[in-house]
Design an enzyme around this catalytic site. Structure first.
Site, PDB file in Angstrom:
ATOM      1  N   SER A   1       0.880  -1.169   0.000  1.00 22.46           N
ATOM      2  CA  SER A   1       0.000   0.000   0.000  1.00 22.46           C
ATOM      3  C   SER A   1       0.917   1.218   0.000  1.00 22.46           C
ATOM      4  CB  SER A   1      -0.874  -0.037   1.257  1.00 22.46           C
ATOM      5  OG  SER A   1      -1.658   1.131   1.349  1.00 22.46           O
TER       6      SER A   1
ATOM      7  N   LYS B   1      -1.094  -1.169  -4.424  1.00 18.84           N
ATOM      8  CA  LYS B   1      -2.243  -0.297  -4.129  1.00 18.84           C
ATOM      9  C   LYS B   1      -1.740   1.121  -3.973  1.00 18.84           C
ATOM     10  CE  LYS B   1      -4.662   0.146   0.248  1.00 18.84           C
ATOM     11  NZ  LYS B   1      -5.441  -0.574   1.282  1.00 18.84           N
TER      12      LYS B   1
ATOM     13  N   LYS C   1      -2.553   4.920  -2.870  1.00 19.51           N
ATOM     14  CA  LYS C   1      -3.485   5.806  -2.180  1.00 19.51           C
ATOM     15  C   LYS C   1      -3.772   6.984  -3.109  1.00 19.51           C
ATOM     16  CE  LYS C   1      -3.941   3.840   1.894  1.00 19.51           C
ATOM     17  NZ  LYS C   1      -5.243   3.443   2.437  1.00 19.51           N
TER      18      LYS C   1
ATOM     19  N   ASP D   1      -6.897   3.288  -3.483  1.00 19.43           N
ATOM     20  CA  ASP D   1      -7.676   3.412  -2.242  1.00 19.43           C
ATOM     21  C   ASP D   1      -7.865   4.894  -1.945  1.00 19.43           C
ATOM     22  OD1 ASP D   1      -8.876   3.226   0.225  1.00 19.43           O
ATOM     23  OD2 ASP D   1      -7.241   2.128   1.197  1.00 19.43           O
TER      24      ASP D   1
ATOM     25  N   GLU E   1     -10.882   1.086  -4.054  1.00 19.80           N
ATOM     26  CA  GLU E   1     -11.243   0.871  -2.650  1.00 19.80           C
ATOM     27  C   GLU E   1     -11.854   2.133  -2.038  1.00 19.80           C
ATOM     28  OE1 GLU E   1      -7.968  -0.844  -0.514  1.00 19.80           O
ATOM     29  OE2 GLU E   1      -8.867  -0.514   1.466  1.00 19.80           O
TER      30      GLU E   1
ATOM     31  N   ASP F   1     -14.012  -0.950   2.455  1.00 16.72           N
ATOM     32  CA  ASP F   1     -13.157  -1.082   3.638  1.00 16.72           C
ATOM     33  C   ASP F   1     -13.908  -0.451   4.817  1.00 16.72           C
ATOM     34  OD1 ASP F   1     -11.248  -0.630   5.648  1.00 16.72           O
ATOM     35  OD2 ASP F   1      -9.685   0.096   4.326  1.00 16.72           O
TER      36      ASP F   1
ATOM     37  N   LYS G   1     -10.552  -6.108   7.928  1.00 16.26           N
ATOM     38  CA  LYS G   1      -9.527  -5.825   8.947  1.00 16.26           C
ATOM     39  C   LYS G   1     -10.090  -6.332  10.265  1.00 16.26           C
ATOM     40  CE  LYS G   1      -7.749  -1.714   6.608  1.00 16.26           C
ATOM     41  NZ  LYS G   1      -7.858  -0.232   6.516  1.00 16.26           N
TER      42      LYS G   1
ATOM     43  N   GLY H   1      -4.734  -3.735   6.402  1.00 14.25           N
ATOM     44  CA  GLY H   1      -3.834  -3.443   7.518  1.00 14.25           C
ATOM     45  C   GLY H   1      -3.989  -2.011   7.952  1.00 14.25           C
TER      46      GLY H   1
HETATM   47  O1  OSB Z   1      -7.375   2.211   4.168  1.00 14.65           O
HETATM   48  O2  OSB Z   1      -6.270   0.431   4.145  1.00 14.65           O
HETATM   49  C1  OSB Z   1      -6.408   1.582   4.543  1.00 14.65           C
HETATM   50  C2  OSB Z   1      -3.323   2.601   6.555  1.00 14.65           C
HETATM   51  C3  OSB Z   1      -3.888   3.459   7.465  1.00 14.65           C
HETATM   52  C4  OSB Z   1      -5.224   3.732   7.397  1.00 14.65           C
HETATM   53  C5  OSB Z   1      -6.017   3.136   6.407  1.00 14.65           C
HETATM   54  C6  OSB Z   1      -5.462   2.253   5.507  1.00 14.65           C
HETATM   55  C7  OSB Z   1      -4.080   2.020   5.552  1.00 14.65           C
HETATM   56  C8  OSB Z   1      -3.369   1.178   4.603  1.00 14.65           C
HETATM   57  C9  OSB Z   1      -2.085   0.587   5.090  1.00 14.65           C
HETATM   58  O3  OSB Z   1      -3.679   1.041   3.451  1.00 14.65           O
HETATM   59  C10 OSB Z   1      -1.977  -0.869   4.915  1.00 14.65           C
HETATM   60  C11 OSB Z   1      -0.803  -1.412   5.691  1.00 14.65           C
HETATM   61  O4  OSB Z   1      -0.928  -1.700   6.898  1.00 14.65           O
HETATM   62  O5  OSB Z   1       0.249  -1.580   5.081  1.00 14.65           O
HETATM   63 MG    MG Z   2      -8.508   1.070   2.760  1.00 13.18          MG
END
Ligand code: OSB
Ligand code: MG
Length: 379
Positions: free
Chosen positions: A146, A171, A173, A198, A223, A248, A272, A300
């Protein structure tokens, strides 16, 4: 799968609880649409009984950024309400927590801390890996990365690195204004990789054109484009896209998953365990999705090795068929609070099995140096 009614087992006595706030610096700031994280601060719970320890961490933020729960709220709820109801008691299995946890509204992240620690303790009392008591079917889980929001050049470097390390999915952001151009550049450089985005709730129905532009890049899914508390408009958006939506933030329970899938609000779900209230809820969502023929993957929250270990064991369940977010811990932290490295090899994360339960052990010396607060709850 083991079931409490067929397991001759005295249950687990919870004699005491150790509740901490731990703060780990991140190697690199992690930028998402709701803000920038430079460290990970989280509650850590150790439940003790019969000479064993069950451990779990919370995924709530200091302030209500990702969802509504906060660390101060969770600490008060754990200390004053939940832990006094479980310390000093014996439980035949984690399922016996249900009548204690379910009467309280929401607060699923706080409930998950207790529930997950009890699962770890229970698996240890049975001398089995957590994946075995959950009913997991594999010894490695496929993982991707991510990548936080960054300028295009930096993003291309990070994608190149992740792809060369063998990660199974990338992924990105995104946020309003940091979306189509970045995706276009990454897709042009890597025409065939499994790519997702995401948005962490940054878009609305007024942004339909942006989401339709993203529909052109053969993304595996988009996402959580819309609000955390809105599955209705996700269904409207999904109806106009070829790309699957993945939910999510919007999914907290198996009921949420059923309602979302019934109305076509998405075709993939990110589970999660720390968001949905623990393993019982995570498994129920997993099973609901399987009944709809909808794949899930394990998300995560930048967890330390404790939360990562829980996530990896969860992701061994059969319907976790898309790569999860539990990439190597060394991508985030220079030191972890566990003794074992959690490193992916060719995009596969081995399930930690250094002993029963979550299969990792606390590094007590390092933990002391990163603990901001510690208290003990006795019977
Ligand atoms: O939306 O998945 C999410 C991290 C912090 C808050 C929200 C998200 C995330 C991640 C990190 O995408 C995933 C990771 O733990 O590597
Ligand atoms: Mg997410």
């Amino acid at each position: 799968m083991l079931h409490p009614h067929t397991t001759p087992h005295p249950g687990i006595l919870i004699e005491a609880a150790e509740l901490r706030i731990v703060s780990l610096p991140l190697l690199t700031p992690f930028v998402i649409s709701t803000g920038t994280m430079t460290g990970r601060t989280f509650p850590l719970l150790v439940l003790k009984g019969d000479g064993l320890e069950g451990v779990a961490e919370g995924v709530m933020d200091p302030t209500p950024d990702y969802l509504e729960e906060t660390i101060p709220g969770a600490m008060a709820f754990l200390r004053d309400v939940l832990l006094p109801q479980i310390v000093g008691k014996r439980f035949a299995s984690p399922y016996e927590l249900e009548p204690i946890l379910s009467p309280w509204r929401g607060n699923r992240m706080a409930k998950a801390v207790v529930e997950m620690a009890v699962w770890d303790l229970w698996a240890k009392s049975l001398n089995l890996p957590l994946k075995a008591v959950l009913g997991g079917v594999r010894n490695h889980v496929d993982v991707g990365v991510s990548l936080g929001i960054a300028p295009i050049g930096k993003t291309l470097e990070r994608v190149e690195e992740a792809v060369s390390q063998g990660y199974k999915r990338t992924k990105l952001k995104i946020s309003r204004g940091h979306d189509v151009k970045i995706v276009e550049a990454v897709r042009a450089a890597h025409p065939d990789i499994k790519l997702t985005v995401d948005a962490n709730t940054d878009y609305g129905l007024a942004d339909l054109q942006v989401l339709q532009a993203l529909d052109e890049f053969a993304l595996d899914y988009i996402e959580q484009p819309l609000a955390f508390d809105d599955i209705h408009d996700h269904a409207k958006v999904q109806a106009g896209l070829r790309t699957a939506l993945c939910l999510d933030e919007s999914i907290r329970s198996a009921g949420d998953a059923r309602k979302a899938l019934e109305i076509g609000a998405g075709r993939v779900i990110n589970i999660k365990v720390g968001r949905v209230g623990g393993f019982a809820a995570a498994r129920a969502i997993h099973d609901t999705c399987a009944a709809f023929d909808v794949p899930v993957w394990c998300g995560g929250m930048l967890e330390s090795g404790i939360g990562r270990a829980h996530n990896i064991h969860l992701a061994t369940l059969a319907n976790f068929t898309k790569p999860g977010d539990t990439s190597s811990a060394s991508r985030y932290f220079s030191h972890d609070i566990i003794n074992e490295p959690l490193e992916a090899v060719d995009g596969q994360m081995p399930v930690p099995m250094n002993g029963p339960g979550i299969g990792v052990t606390l590094n007590r010396d390092y933990l002391e140096t990163v603990t901001e607060h510690a208290e003990e709850i006795l019977a």
